[in-house]
Design an enzyme around this catalytic site. Structure first.
Site, short mmCIF file in Angstrom:
data_model
loop_
_atom_site.label_atom_id
_atom_site.label_comp_id
_atom_site.label_asym_id
_atom_site.label_seq_id
_atom_site.Cartn_x
_atom_site.Cartn_y
_atom_site.Cartn_z
N ASP A 14 -25.92 -19.95 15.43
CA ASP A 14 -27.36 -19.30 15.34
C ASP A 14 -28.21 -19.12 16.58
O ASP A 14 -28.85 -18.38 17.03
CB ASP A 14 -28.32 -19.94 14.31
CG ASP A 14 -28.53 -21.47 14.73
OD1 ASP A 14 -27.87 -22.14 15.55
OD2 ASP A 14 -29.30 -22.12 13.73
N ASP A 29 -33.83 -24.13 12.16
CA ASP A 29 -32.84 -24.89 12.40
C ASP A 29 -32.84 -26.23 11.90
O ASP A 29 -32.03 -26.80 10.95
CB ASP A 29 -32.01 -24.92 13.79
CG ASP A 29 -30.68 -25.40 14.03
OD1 ASP A 29 -30.72 -26.69 14.08
OD2 ASP A 29 -29.68 -24.54 14.15
N HIS A 30 -33.59 -27.03 12.67
CA HIS A 30 -33.90 -28.43 12.19
C HIS A 30 -34.21 -28.79 10.80
O HIS A 30 -34.08 -29.56 10.10
CB HIS A 30 -34.83 -29.06 13.26
CG HIS A 30 -34.29 -29.33 14.49
ND1 HIS A 30 -33.65 -28.47 15.36
CD2 HIS A 30 -34.11 -30.72 14.98
CE1 HIS A 30 -33.24 -29.04 16.39
NE2 HIS A 30 -33.38 -30.48 16.35
N ASP A 34 -24.56 -23.11 11.86
CA ASP A 34 -25.48 -23.93 12.43
C ASP A 34 -25.42 -23.81 14.03
O ASP A 34 -26.39 -23.99 14.85
CB ASP A 34 -25.67 -25.47 12.09
CG ASP A 34 -26.82 -26.24 12.65
OD1 ASP A 34 -27.88 -25.65 12.45
OD2 ASP A 34 -26.60 -27.31 12.94
N ASN A 92 -32.06 -16.91 12.26
CA ASN A 92 -32.57 -17.69 10.95
C ASN A 92 -31.87 -17.30 9.83
O ASN A 92 -31.64 -18.04 8.92
CB ASN A 92 -33.86 -17.39 11.04
CG ASN A 92 -34.77 -18.36 12.14
OD1 ASN A 92 -34.26 -18.95 12.59
ND2 ASN A 92 -36.15 -17.68 12.49
N ARG A 144 -29.60 -16.14 21.65
CA ARG A 144 -29.39 -15.47 22.99
C ARG A 144 -28.98 -14.10 23.03
O ARG A 144 -29.40 -13.31 24.10
CB ARG A 144 -28.69 -16.46 23.75
CG ARG A 144 -29.23 -17.92 23.99
CD ARG A 144 -28.74 -18.76 24.74
NE ARG A 144 -27.43 -19.52 24.20
CZ ARG A 144 -27.55 -20.42 23.62
NH1 ARG A 144 -28.70 -20.98 23.45
NH2 ARG A 144 -26.36 -20.91 23.12
N ASP A 182 -31.29 -28.33 8.69
CA ASP A 182 -30.46 -29.50 8.97
C ASP A 182 -31.07 -30.69 8.17
O ASP A 182 -30.25 -31.59 7.30
CB ASP A 182 -30.42 -29.92 10.12
CG ASP A 182 -29.67 -28.87 11.14
OD1 ASP A 182 -28.79 -28.27 10.73
OD2 ASP A 182 -29.56 -28.94 12.37
#
Length: 418
Positions: free
Chosen positions: A103, A121-122, A100, A48, A108, A125
């Site tokens: 991340d 993330d969204h 973006d 993040n 992972r 965006d």
């Protein structure tokens, strides 16, 4: 537990990200670069944090542009922004795309993949969408115009469609030509061209640019400016995305034995929200005090963008918690009242009650911006608090709680598959 009911929080443990990316550019060009790029980041950096850094770069681009063109007039208004500003916007947007993209790979690597990353993330965006509309429209020399409004509607529509599609299918679909990949690269190119030739380049007629003005058949076609032509292309892109998204949703609904038409009703909240904003913006005052003709245009778009981010944020939250689709957003009431007030001359043949002067209109627009910012900030803070407390994870550090509730730094395996 705060913003999310406990029953919905339990569904967070069942969530897993699923995505389909059909882009050849992403597969053969960008993904190898992203796979290398993520290895440059220490495992102590939270996913993040990378996402937020990408948004901060765009915010720097946004502030830089407004410092040089605070009234958002563009070259057609006599304001000439230094070429390096547009070039920095091109670099900044490419970096945002890269941050973006990695991340998830960093998540992972660090073992931090989960619903919080999806939400964060969204959310970034969603905010970046409006910022890039403002930046790109200025680079296209559109400035204060209905073409910029059309660009805002088209861009937000694409984002809403993607979120609506993911809610119903459980997967994020990126087609052969998608906004997050080819669309961003196209806008990077627009910034670069504006940096070299200036935004007025986009006022060139498309037939003139293609040197088809003297061709017998082509010279009968309108010599539409390149910036207007780009908006027409965006309109066709929206239509294609509606068709593509609905096909994916229809297949998913059929496979689940559910009605295939019912999901279309969930597009109505976006239509309603856009109608309210456009209704307010199109109030019958066409002098310099009208919002679209004044320096209030940018804060109006920013307030609109924050309200949209709140709307789609709740949609994404419903997706990761397997909750009912959010039909309603209370911010619409505020904007609707403001729109009615501004349009009283048209509705009731009487002057506005609140927006009676340029000063009052300025106060209302900036108050709307402040309320929208606070509402979205509150949503983000409460959701992050609920998810981190329930999942036992941190938002901006690579830490987890052990079985005794004590925070522990994770020691991820750097060789995990990206």
């Amino acid at each position: 537990m705060g913003y999310i009911p406990r029953g919905a929080l339990e569904n967070l443990k069942k969530y897993s990200y699923k995505g389909v990316d059909k882009s050849l550019v992403s597969k053969y060009v960008l993904n190898p670069f992203w796979t290398w790029f993520v290895t440059l980041w220490p495992l102590s950096v939270a996913p993040n944090t990378i996402t937020l850094l990408g948004l901060c770069i765009v915010l720097v681009n946004f502030v830089t542009l407004l410092l040089h063109d605070p009234a958002y007039l563009a070259e057609k208004g006599g304001v000439f922004v230094p070429s390096w500003v547009y070039l920095s916007c091109s670099i900044g947007l490419f970096l945002y795309q890269s941050f973006d993209a990695i991340d998830g790979k960093q998540a992972r690597r660090t073992g931090m993949a989960g619903p919080l990353g999806e939400m964060f993330d969204h959310g970034c965006d969603a905010m970046n969408t409006t910022l890039e509309v403002i930046l790109a429209s200025q680079a296209l020399n559109l400035g204060r115009s209905w073409w910029t409004v059309a660009s805002q509607v088209a861009t937000l529509a694409n984002f809403y469609l993607t979120t609506w599609e993911e809610y119903h299918t459980g997967q994020l679909y990126l087609a052969e030509f998608s906004g997050p990949v080819e669309g961003i690269l196209l806008i990077c190119g627009i910034f670069a061209i504006s940096g070299v030739y200036g935004p007025s380049f986009w006022d060139t007629g498309i037939m003139t640019f293609l040197r088809l003005s003297s061709v017998p058949v082509a010279n009968q076609l309108p010599d539409l400016p390149l910036n207007d032509s780009f908006m027409v292309f965006a309109a066709f892109a929206v239509c294609f995305n509606v068709y593509s998204s609905y096909n994916n949703v229809r297949r998913a609904m059929r496979a689940a034995g559910k009605p295939t038409v019912q999901p279309l009703r969930l597009l109505l909240p976006f239509v309603l929200s856009v109608a309210i904003q456009v209704f307010w913006l199109s109030h019958p005052r066409y002098d310099d005090s009208a919002i679209i003709n004044s320096a209030l245009f940018v804060p109006f778009l920013c307030a609109w963008g924050l309200q949209f981010a709140h709307q789609v944020g709740r949609m994404i939250l419903a997706h990761v918690t397997n909750s009912p689709f959010p039909w309603w957003d209370w911010m619409w009431v505020w904007s609707f009242v403001c729109a009615i007030d501004a349009n009283l001359p048209l509705i009731a043949s009487r002057p506005p009650v609140i927006q009676t002067s340029e000063a009052n209109t300025t106060a209302v627009v900036y108050l709307t911006l402040a309320i929208s910012f606070i509402a979205y900030g509150r949503f983000c803070a409460l959701v992050i608090n609920d998810i981190t407390n329930f999942m036992g994870i941190a938002c901006f550090t690579v830490r987890k709680k052990d079985k005794d509730g004590v925070w522990q730094d994770t020691v991820p395996d750097a060789k995990k598959k990206l």
